[in-house]
Design an enzyme around this catalytic site. Structure first.
Site, PDB file in Angstrom:
ATOM      1  N   ASP A 137       0.802  -1.225   0.059  1.00  0.00           N
ATOM      2  CA  ASP A 137      -0.114  -0.133  -0.073  1.00  0.00           C
ATOM      3  C   ASP A 137       0.848   1.253  -0.195  1.00  0.00           C
ATOM      4  O   ASP A 137       0.943   2.062   0.897  1.00  0.00           O
ATOM      5  CB  ASP A 137      -0.805   0.111   1.403  1.00  0.00           C
ATOM      6  CG  ASP A 137      -1.639   1.098   1.188  1.00  0.00           C
ATOM      7  OD1 ASP A 137      -2.084   1.721   0.257  1.00  0.00           O
ATOM      8  OD2 ASP A 137      -2.551   1.232   2.276  1.00  0.00           O
ATOM      9  N   ASP A 141      -3.270   4.332   1.716  1.00  0.00           N
ATOM     10  CA  ASP A 141      -4.741   4.820   1.838  1.00  0.00           C
ATOM     11  C   ASP A 141      -5.506   3.647   2.522  1.00  0.00           C
ATOM     12  O   ASP A 141      -6.916   3.604   2.422  1.00  0.00           O
ATOM     13  CB  ASP A 141      -5.433   5.333   0.657  1.00  0.00           C
ATOM     14  CG  ASP A 141      -5.405   4.135  -0.530  1.00  0.00           C
ATOM     15  OD1 ASP A 141      -4.721   2.923  -0.043  1.00  0.00           O
ATOM     16  OD2 ASP A 141      -5.914   4.463  -1.650  1.00  0.00           O
ATOM     17  N   GLU A 148      -0.891  -1.556  -7.614  1.00  0.00           N
ATOM     18  CA  GLU A 148      -0.140  -1.991  -6.637  1.00  0.00           C
ATOM     19  C   GLU A 148       0.194  -3.436  -6.492  1.00  0.00           C
ATOM     20  O   GLU A 148       0.964  -4.217  -6.029  1.00  0.00           O
ATOM     21  CB  GLU A 148      -0.660  -1.209  -5.354  1.00  0.00           C
ATOM     22  CG  GLU A 148      -0.454   0.239  -5.334  1.00  0.00           C
ATOM     23  CD  GLU A 148      -1.126   0.971  -4.230  1.00  0.00           C
ATOM     24  OE1 GLU A 148      -0.623   1.769  -3.613  1.00  0.00           O
ATOM     25  OE2 GLU A 148      -2.288   0.560  -3.760  1.00  0.00           O
ATOM     26  N   HIS A 296      32.608 -28.426  18.591  1.00  0.00           N
ATOM     27  CA  HIS A 296      34.177 -28.180  18.681  1.00  0.00           C
ATOM     28  C   HIS A 296      34.559 -26.504  18.855  1.00  0.00           C
ATOM     29  O   HIS A 296      33.583 -25.783  18.267  1.00  0.00           O
ATOM     30  CB  HIS A 296      34.761 -28.734  17.216  1.00  0.00           C
ATOM     31  CG  HIS A 296      36.197 -28.714  17.549  1.00  0.00           C
ATOM     32  ND1 HIS A 296      36.751 -29.670  18.247  1.00  0.00           N
ATOM     33  CD2 HIS A 296      37.175 -27.791  17.037  1.00  0.00           C
ATOM     34  CE1 HIS A 296      38.134 -29.368  17.986  1.00  0.00           C
ATOM     35  NE2 HIS A 296      38.370 -28.183  17.381  1.00  0.00           N
ATOM     36  N   HIS A 342      39.976 -20.281  26.853  1.00  0.00           N
ATOM     37  CA  HIS A 342      40.296 -19.556  25.251  1.00  0.00           C
ATOM     38  C   HIS A 342      41.027 -20.305  24.357  1.00  0.00           C
ATOM     39  O   HIS A 342      41.543 -21.619  24.661  1.00  0.00           O
ATOM     40  CB  HIS A 342      40.704 -17.959  25.450  1.00  0.00           C
ATOM     41  CG  HIS A 342      42.497 -18.136  25.582  1.00  0.00           C
ATOM     42  ND1 HIS A 342      43.175 -17.405  24.526  1.00  0.00           N
ATOM     43  CD2 HIS A 342      43.122 -18.609  26.346  1.00  0.00           C
ATOM     44  CE1 HIS A 342      44.374 -17.662  24.838  1.00  0.00           C
ATOM     45  NE2 HIS A 342      44.511 -18.126  25.902  1.00  0.00           N
ATOM     46  N   ASP A 804      19.848 -20.855 -13.849  1.00  0.00           N
ATOM     47  CA  ASP A 804      20.588 -19.623 -14.332  1.00  0.00           C
ATOM     48  C   ASP A 804      21.188 -20.117 -15.369  1.00  0.00           C
ATOM     49  O   ASP A 804      21.988 -21.092 -15.506  1.00  0.00           O
ATOM     50  CB  ASP A 804      21.561 -19.015 -13.303  1.00  0.00           C
ATOM     51  CG  ASP A 804      21.683 -17.500 -13.615  1.00  0.00           C
ATOM     52  OD1 ASP A 804      22.586 -17.420 -14.672  1.00  0.00           O
ATOM     53  OD2 ASP A 804      20.964 -16.745 -13.150  1.00  0.00           O
TER      54      ASP A 804
END
Length: 823
Positions: A137, A141, A148, A296, A342, A804
């Site tokens: 829209d 409106d 649209e 892991h 870490h 494609d």
């Protein structure tokens, strides 16, 4: 809810610089959090469906970067969302506002998880239709013009003739033909447009050309078409009551096209067996008889060199079904006597060992009650090892107590059933001959399985240039390793149909074998001596000697001067000379050693021990060598004890290897990173077959007896099974995610590819024809046929591609275990 919909101004924290002030609000459908201002416009949103967790306070890694006192913890919260657990870290102006959002979001998340699938899908569809209507829209409106609607058709991938669209538009425009559609009219128009021709024809054929199915018609459809047994009239009435939207039809016991479509789109029409949503396998076999889902370097958010470590990643993998948290507790000495986790020799951030264990304790058994294996990668001093043992004992408590585990055969591992609610610590263990009074002792450190290769260690200096250099070296070395171990993808890099290759580069089953080799590998030599079995691994702990069947290629450790690193990547930091690697030892605390029971870490040449209570770790390349050269022995070895496969240290980008060849050889702990790629989808399909509890029972022939997984006839003359798949149609296929032209691009030309992933002899692909210019409701009506030697281990992967002229673009996939498929 109303407060959240009215919106709140909050600070969004980022990794760098200062935070951003944004206005956050819940949208009118209560389906998304949105914010403004944002350059993303309509895309600036997080759907409630995608939220994994909401955490109060300053728990996230981003909050940790700000000094204490920067923000009041009562005003702070984090939203974790999406497949990669991204975080949105927010600071509100008051604690009350933060509580409103935390409570409201948790309420919405709970409502979504309690919804049944049908109402969830319906709600999602209604929200999507409203959103689509609002976006179409353009002039705001509250209604859509024909122009649209035509623009919207193109965006939705619909290539209907203009005249047809206008005709349906006219039919839907019921309010005195004003030439526009309000929202209700648009919904009617959409329904007209999206009626599935394949289902409509099916309904006509089973209803004797009525425009509905009565109870007898539906019963006949379920028995003949869906191959369901023991269908009762009562069950058919239940279906009509649940799925038919029209009250009059419901009263008359009639299922119209909308109700029939609702039913076929619901989980009842899914190819996945609903019984497999729960544990459905025998859980009383030894642990070695199961595939066990493993992660892991669990703590890392991204690559192995510089990414963030996060405690909540443990919660994430445990809740997604992971039962072996691999390379998980990569422990190093931290400041103030506190061990940290870490990735050593890298710039990954650090987290406290204690926090990791607390998170594991909290989340270990929320989604599965079966045992968790906790892998300790120990690089700590004895003092900090004692601290680790203290935290494990105090935090995990009874979960570590294995004294009451009933194990009928002490020579075998206990079963998942007997270990429910238990956490097994996998790590090094002191030798039995050490004095009972000794507080510590020396053990081999050659199974530091996640030890990063010297060339991949980041040291000092400029991290960004250093990182690029390391990544280039790692990529070259990984390519070299893959070539050396003769791992090849038969068709393309995405293909999982990996055939075991001989030195000549031809598929191994094309080569003539000598009689003895053929007998052993085919399984006719039913007795493999223990000595042979023990010597299996010894032969791989060093290079094959002369007479080896595999032609010797230069090792990656030999030559290759161009790959050697100077300067900041020098080898000064390496504690042990490469030639002395076999003699590498470390000090181990008795307190930590005593916590290891059934899962003792051993190196490859420790395999000569006959104990089942050990876990042998192999790098992916070493394991591939063994699978190529002694597949039957490896399978037998994996019947008794656990094998762990870890990714090559050169995978600094956290890319995943293909798990299937290792599963084919019976390896249990096949660890992958969390990256949402093909390997993870295959892994997820594998473990969905048993309620996603983290354990899947191996086929019987893998648990006893022998066969050669690489053979053309692995099960010696056993009749093959045939899989017949009819690919009927597709609905509302999106354009490829990375389409260069986006929504304005051409309508897609879809086709479906089906791939079988399993034993090498079963691996293959087939595809349908291409349907031109139709992403909305393409019809294929094609039958694909596959013959399988061992369907019990096979996965079936459906892929949708956009054809494609210069290739193909990926649209979507679904991977499912053969055993979980419904006829």
């Amino acid at each position: 809810m109303s407060s959240m919909q009215a919106g709140t101004q909050m600070i969004k924290l980022r990794g760098s610089s200062k935070g951003l002030v944004r206005f956050y609000y819940l949208d009118e459908h209560k389906s998304c959090i949105r914010w403004r201002p944002s350059r993303k416009n309509e895309k600036a949103k997080i759907s409630i469906d995608s939220i994994q967790e909401v955490c109060e306070g300053k728990q996230s890694e981003i909050f940790q970067r700000y000094a204490d006192g920067s923000f009041d913890p009562n005003c702070c919260f984090s939203i974790y969302y999406g497949d990669h657990m991204e975080s949105l870290d927010l600071v509100s102006s008051s604690g009350e506002e933060a509580r409103t959002w935390i409570t409201g979001l948790k309420y919405l998340m709970a409502g979504i998880s309690d919804e049944d699938s049908l109402s969830k899908r319906q709600r999602t569809r209604d929200q999507w239709l409203k959103q689509t209507f609002d976006e179409a829209d353009k002039n705001g409106d509250g209604s859509l013009s024909i122009n649209e609607v035509l623009q919207l058709m193109h965006k939705l991938n619909v290539n209907l003739p203009r005249q047809k669209v206008k005709q349906m538009f006219k039919e839907a425009d019921t309010d005195d033909n004003q030439g526009t559609l309000d929202f209700d009219e648009f919904c009617a128009f959409y329904k007209m447009m999206s009626t599935r021709r394949d289902l409509y024809l099916l309904m006509l054929s089973y209803s004797n050309h009525k425009d509905y199915l009565d109870v007898d018609d539906l019963k006949r459809f379920l028995e003949a078409e869906q191959k369901m047994n023991n269908v009762t009239r009562e069950h058919c009435l239940e279906i009509i009551n649940q799925f038919e939207p029209c009250p009059e039809s419901k009263q008359q016991g009639a299922l119209g096209i909308d109700g029939f479509t609702n039913y076929m789109r619901s989980p009842a029409g899914d190819i996945f067996n609903p019984e497999h949503n729960q544990v459905n396998q025998d859980m009383t076999h030894p642990l070695s008889h199961y595939f066990i889902t493993s992660s892991h370097n669990t703590y890392l958010m991204g690559d192995q060199l510089m990414s963030q470590s996060r405690v909540d990643m443990y919660a994430w993998v445990l809740q997604s079904g992971c039962r072996c948290v691999e390379g998980c507790v990569d422990c190093w000495d931290g400041p103030d006597g506190e061990p940290i986790v870490h990735h050593g020799y890298t710039l990954t951030s650090k987290i406290l060992f204690k926090d990791v264990i607390e998170t594991i304790n909290k989340y270990a058994f929320i989604k599965s009650e079966y045992p968790v294996i906790l892998s300790i990668e120990n690089h700590c001093s004895v003092a900090q090892q004692k601290k680790m043992a203290q935290y494990l004992t105090e935090i995990l408590g009874d979960k570590l107590d294995l004294s009451l585990v009933v194990n009928e055969d002490p020579t075998k591992l206990p079963s998942p059933e007997s270990l429910k609610g238990k956490i097994l610590v996998k790590g090094k263990k002191l030798p039995a001959n050490i004095s009972e009074d000794a507080e510590e002792g020396e053990v081999s450190d050659e199974d530091s399985a996640d030890e990063i290769d010297d060339d991949c260690k980041l040291m000092n200096g400029d991290a960004s240039s250093n990182r690029k250099r390391v990544e280039n070296i790692a990529k070259k070395k990984l390519d070299s390793l893959i070539k050396e171990s003769k791992i090849r993808d038969c068709e393309d890099p995405n293909n999982f149909a990996v055939t075991t290759l001989s030195p000549s580069g031809k598929p191994k089953h094309d080569l003539k074998k000598n009689k003895h080799e053929e007998d052993v590998e085919s399984g006719e030599d039913s007795v493999i001596s223990k000595r042979q079995n023990r010597s299996l691994m010894g032969s791989f702990s060093k290079r094959k000697k002369k007479g080896s069947k595999l032609k010797r290629t230069p090792s990656v450790e030999e030559g290759e001067d161009d790959l050697n690193c100077q300067g900041n990547l020098g080898r000064a930091s390496v504690h042990y000379n490469k030639t002395n690697r076999q003699k590498k030892t470390m000090k181990l605390s008795r307190a930590l050693s005593d916590l290891v029971k059934y899962t003792k870490s051993v190196g490859i040449h420790d395999v000569e021990s006959e104990s089942s209570w050990q876990v042998s770790s192999f790098s992916e390349t070493k394991a591939h060598q063994i699978i190529q050269q002694k597949p039957v022995h490896y399978l037998r070895f994996n019947q008794q004890q656990l094998s762990r496969i870890y990714p090559s240290s050169y995978r600094v980008d956290s890319s995943n290897y293909n798990p299937q060849p290792f599963w084919n050889a019976g390896c249990q702990l096949v660890g992958n990173y969390r990256s949402e790629k093909r390997s993870l989808q295959v892994n997820r399909a594998k473990f969905s077959a048993n309620g996603n509890c983290g354990y899947v029972l191996k086929p019987k022939c893998m648990c006893q007896g022998i066969f050669n997984p690489n053979s053309e006839d692995p099960l010696l003359g056993l009749m093959k099974k045939q899989l017949v798949l009819k690919i009927i149609s597709g609905q509302q296929l999106p354009k490829p995610r990375d389409s260069m032209l986006g929504d304005r691009g051409e309508i897609i030309d879809p086709f479906v590819e089906v791939e079988i992933i399993g034993l090498p002899v079963d691996c293959c692909k087939e595809q349908t024809r291409v349907v031109d210019d139709n992403g909305f409701n393409p019809m294929w009506e094609e039958t694909l046929v596959f013959s399988l030697c061992m369907p019990e281990i096979a996965l079936v992967r459906f892929l949708v591609w956009d054809h494609d002229p210069i290739g193909r673009d990926f649209i979507g996939q679904r991977t499912i275990a053969f055993t979980s498929m419904m006829p």
